[in-house]
Design an enzyme around this catalytic site. Structure first.
Site, PDB file in Angstrom:
ATOM      1  N   ALA A  17       0.900  -1.240   0.162  1.00  0.00           N
ATOM      2  CA  ALA A  17      -0.208   0.372  -0.419  1.00  0.00           C
ATOM      3  C   ALA A  17       1.410   1.170  -0.149  1.00  0.00           C
ATOM      4  CB  ALA A  17      -0.995  -0.217   1.533  1.00  0.00           C
ATOM      5  N   ARG A  23       1.077   4.162   1.753  1.00  0.00           N
ATOM      6  CA  ARG A  23       1.770   3.985   2.912  1.00  0.00           C
ATOM      7  C   ARG A  23       2.685   3.401   3.333  1.00  0.00           C
ATOM      8  NH1 ARG A  23      -3.351   1.257   3.768  1.00  0.00           N
ATOM      9  NH2 ARG A  23      -3.179  -0.084   4.649  1.00  0.00           N
ATOM     10  N   TYR A  24       3.412   2.616   3.021  1.00  0.00           N
ATOM     11  CA  TYR A  24       4.118   1.662   3.433  1.00  0.00           C
ATOM     12  C   TYR A  24       5.223   1.688   2.825  1.00  0.00           C
ATOM     13  CZ  TYR A  24       0.452  -0.967   6.506  1.00  0.00           C
ATOM     14  OH  TYR A  24      -0.722  -0.882   6.522  1.00  0.00           O
ATOM     15  N   ILE A  25       5.513   2.528   1.747  1.00  0.00           N
ATOM     16  CA  ILE A  25       6.560   2.515   0.360  1.00  0.00           C
ATOM     17  C   ILE A  25       6.480   3.731   0.282  1.00  0.00           C
ATOM     18  CG2 ILE A  25       5.921   0.139  -1.163  1.00  0.00           C
ATOM     19  CD1 ILE A  25       4.756   1.315  -3.141  1.00  0.00           C
TER      20      ILE A  25
END
Length: 878
Positions: free
Chosen positions: A124, A126-128
């Site tokens: 997602a 928001r994680y990368i």
């Protein structure tokens, strides 16, 4: 103007008729649909020629530049910032950004960005995280030459096009579907694009073919410069680990390991191929292990994988780009030319801007030097008004500004008044002069670049290649593919049956006679008793004609299967004999193998896969005064002709029957076989190097650089993925001479041997990791030249010629051989071999006669001795 035309130019009209509302939408459709189509083409699906970006990608890159501070940013943050420019949802922006990031050119990624090999999705947003790559910062941005426009809501200013100084569109590729058209531009190699740009600037020709991050093998012979109608074929890289194991290490573009494995499983379920099980060991690199059942040919399985699975795919490019707000279909070569020319224009604009800036710096530095050196700042001490200050400075400068390149403006004087007292007090005249001279050097250099713009652009591209080209070498191997006939490689996955009397063939006739294993894509050839023939597709049940005498799988273009036939032409005609081959035919059409007369009857028929010619006995009916009712016929006496030939007369009398007397041998010439190095396959069409003429059991001798020796029976489906140092027709009686470097003793060794086990691979060098094969030959008497290394303080030892036949005798294939020399060697060369002396036939005949006479004399002597012995023995008994 007609009523319909008027309606087309009007707003939608609502008519109220008996409480029913009729809305005419012809005008709506004409205007709104064209607007929508234009929007999709220009603003969503097709990239622009100037920078190679679609609008969403351009806005992502602009947002990343806005946020760039050298550190990573959350992708979710970049997506949110991009929504200020892009009037669409966050999901489409995130997906577009992941596509750019996976190409590893413009975006420096961190985290799980997915895997193009396995098809796994990215994490997602928001994680990368992401940031601009150094390449993007150098190539994509140049604010001073970038034209802007208002964003969709008017709150922001976005670039019309980014000033990309590189053929980025061809490097990344592009794909999009618009209204009424689409585009599919394939990615190309980074370094090859730079080389092509340089060649274009030099006025040279160039050629571009795609290159894929998934690697694989590609046949781009029909690429057609990326235009409509072109096609490329891409294959997975498959190697044979052992006789029961295949390994896929590279996959075709646009496939994943998952989709490829699924296609293999489906082909296995349909019976096209036979696979025991599949292992997916893919991590950083692709590794798909395919385990085969016993007695399945790995070579045929590889061809079958290419024929029936996603191990080979065809890609049809369609190069469409936006030029001057219109879609154009142009080739990739033209795209590169336009991109390169655009790069030159951008470089020129940057140089011109830099020149203006340098000249402004030089102008003000010169003014500053005059202002301080000539103490003009003192002239304003007694001025009370601003106008008086400006005028005083202007009057003070006039005597010293004749060398300036432009007039002094009020703005220049204003800047002089802003110089601080501290700077004036610390002013260093020498440093100021050095700065001015340095600026003059820079100005001269920029002017030189502008005068030699093409050379400057070439140097720019060369620098790009030097700085960023390492590690971007071609991944996809270019090779010409051979055409794989599916019928030759498909697994025989069903059984064929025949009802000869009723004339049916098929796979569902399990109660009838079994014929052979076949596949569901095979063609079947049938011959009937009445002299007719038909070729038809395999099916569950097909009628071909009553009284079937022969059924087999039909092979197209097969010139070696010869049919031998004796038949009566019509009900009362003569009996004929003929030999023919069937190479091509129209499916489901009935042919006559005689002259088509009613009452034709076949007395004898045989199908011979290698052109064998047997002897038969013909029995005639005893009618009238026929004396010879039985005689023999040899098919070897008949020429092989076409299927429509009538043949030669066997007898004008009625024939009772024909029986086989003796099996025959092949009457066909040995088959010439060539090796085509381009596609790495054998052929009989004359392409490549001639290996020789081969009969049934003849073999090919193969030797690899690793010292592996083997022989194979030549089959056209055999794959040759290794590099062979020796490939020729094998003569079992001809010794093989080899010179190799023995790694442990660090000496050259010579050995001569015969291949002892034709069906087994043998290693002829030692297993030391540094051991390697140097030379190998099948010459009868090879001659080796040794070039010795010159030793320090010693005279050069002359080259030595060694007769290898005299140097070492023929030994076993596992023997180590004899050490060639203890001296240091620079080079080993094979010279022209010695031709063995061929004895004179007349001398051989005389010798044989002498041998015969001597043998006769010996027999006479022996017989006389026996007589004497018998006499002497007789006298004893007497």
């Amino acid at each position: 103007m007609s009523e319909d035309q008027e309606n087309n130019n009007q707003e939608p009209i609502e008519e109220h008729t008996n409480q029913e509302v009729i809305t005419r939408i012809t005008g709506m459709y004409k205007d709104w649909f064209l607007d929508y189509a234009s929007y999709v083409i220009l603003e969503r699906a097709v990239p622009a020629i100037e920078d190679g970006f679609k609008p969403v990608h351009r806005r992502i890159m602009q947002s990343m530049k806005d946020l760039d501070d050298g550190r990573y940013n959350k992708v979710a943050n970049i997506v949110g910032h991009t929504m200020q420019y892009h009037p669409h949802g966050d999901a489409s922006i995130g997906d577009a950004m992941v596509q750019v990031g996976q190409k590893e050119l413009l975006i420096d990624t961190q985290g799980n960005w997915g895997n193009i090999l396995t098809g796994d999705r990215a994490a997602a947003p928001r994680y990368i995280e992401a940031r601009l790559s150094k390449f993007a910062l150098e190539v994509v941005y140049s604010p001073k030459v970038t034209e802007g426009q208002a964003s969709y809501d008017g709150r922001k200013k976005e670039p019309i096009n980014l000033p990309v100084k590189f053929p980025l569109l061809l490097a990344q590729g592009a794909e999009g579907i618009a209204v009424g058209l689409s585009t599919k531009i394939l990615p190309h190699n980074f370094n090859e694009l730079i080389d092509a740009s340089i060649k274009h600037l030099q006025g040279k020709r160039f050629k571009l073919v795609p290159d894929f991050a998934t690697a694989g093998i590609m046949d781009a012979s029909n690429y057609n410069d990326g235009l409509r109608g072109g096609k490329i074929r891409v294959r997975a890289k498959i190697s044979q680990q052992d006789k029961n194991t295949l390994v896929i290490t590279e996959i075709p573009f646009s496939t994943t390991t998952s989709s490829l494995i699924d296609s293999v499983i489906k082909a296995n379920e349909k019976g096209k191929i036979k696979v025991k099980h599949i292992e997916d060991n893919t991590a950083e690199n692709v590794e798909i292990v395919i385990h085969l059942p016993n007695n399945i040919s790995p070579d045929k399985t590889i061809d079958a994988l290419y024929a029936f699975t996603n191990c080979e795919i065809s890609i049809s490019p369609l190069s469409c780009v936006i030029i001057d707000h219109k879609p154009h279909f142009i080739g990739v070569s033209e795209i590169l030319r336009l991109s390169t020319d655009h790069t030159v224009k951008l470089l020129k604009s940057e140089l011109e801007i830099k020149l203006d800036e340098l000249q402004e710096q030089w102008h003000f530095s010169s003014l500053e030097r005059i202002f301080i050196e000539k103490r003009i700042y003192r002239d304003i001490e007694e001025e009370e008004t601003w106008e008086g200050v400006i005028k005083a400075i202007d009057e003070g400068l006039k005597p010293h500004i004749t060398h300036l390149k432009r007039a002094v403006t009020e703005e220049d004087i204003t800047r002089l008044t802003e110089i601080r007292i501290k700077r004036i007090s610390k002013f260093d005249l020498d440093k100021a002069q050095q700065k001015i001279e340095a600026l003059e050097d820079e100005i001269a250099q920029v002017k030189h670049h502008l005068e030699h713009l093409i050379e400057f652009a070439i140097a720019y591209f060369e620098k790009l290649k030097k700085d960023y080209g390492q590690g971007r070498e071609r991944k996809t191997e270019i090779r010409l593919f051979e055409d794989i006939e599916a019928t030759k490689v498909v697994i025989r996955n069903t059984k064929l049956y025949v009802n000869r009397k009723e004339g049916f063939i098929g796979t569902a006739l399990k109660k009838d006679e079994y014929v052979t294993d076949c596949s569901d894509i095979d063609d079947i050839i049938c011959f009937m008793q009445d002299g007719t023939m038909m070729v038809t597709k395999v099916d569950t049940k097909t009628f071909v004609g009553k009284n079937i005498i022969h059924v087999a799988v039909f092979k197209k273009k097969d010139k070696r299967t010869i049919y031998n036939l004796i038949y009566r032409d019509g009900s009362k005609g003569n009996t004929y004999i003929k030999r023919f081959a069937v190479t091509s035919i129209t499916r489901d059409r009935e042919y006559s193998i005689g002259k088509g007369e009613k009452g034709t009857k076949v007395f004898y028929f045989s199908a011979n896969p290698n052109g064998e010619a047997e002897k038969v006995t013909v029995y005639l009916r005893q009618i009238g005064s026929i004396k010879k009712l039985k005689f023999e016929v040899d098919f070897a006496d008949q020429l092989i002709k076409g299927r429509g030939a009538k043949g030669n007369i066997v007898s004008k009398h009625p024939v009772k029957k024909v029986e086989l007397k003796e099996e025959g041998v092949s009457t066909l010439k040995p088959r010439k076989i060539w090796f085509d190095d381009v596609v790495q396959r054998l052929n009989v069409d004359g392409r490549g190097d001639l290996l020789g003429e081969f009969k049934g059991e003849d073999r090919i001798l193969l030797v690899t650089q690793d010292g592996i020796v083997k022989t194979i029976i030549p089959e056209l489906t055999t794959r040759f993925d290794e590099n062979y140092v020796l490939m020729e027709k094998w003569n079992p009686k001809q010794p093989i001479s080899a010179v190799y470097w023995e790694g442990e003793r660090e000496r050259y060794y010579v050995k001569r041997f015969l291949v002892e086990h034709p069906d087994k691979e043998e290693v002829i060098i030692t297993d030391h990791p540094k051991s390697q094969l140097e030379l190998i030959t099948t010459d009868s008497i090879p001659v080796l030249e040794i070039v010795y290394r010159k030793q320090r303080n010693k005279e050069q030892k002359p080259n030595e010629e060694v007769n290898l036949e005299e140097f070492i005798s023929v030994k076993g294939i596992k023997a180590q051989g004899n050490q060639l020399t203890t001296e240091k060697v620079t080079q080993l060369n094979l010279l022209e071999p010695i031709i063995p002396e061929v004895p004179d036939p007349e001398e051989e005949e005389e010798e044989s006669q002498n041998e015969e006479t001597t043998s006769e004399e010996k027999e006479q002597n022996n017989s006389s001795e026996n007589d004497n012995n018998s006499k002497s023995q007789g006298s004893l008994f007497d």
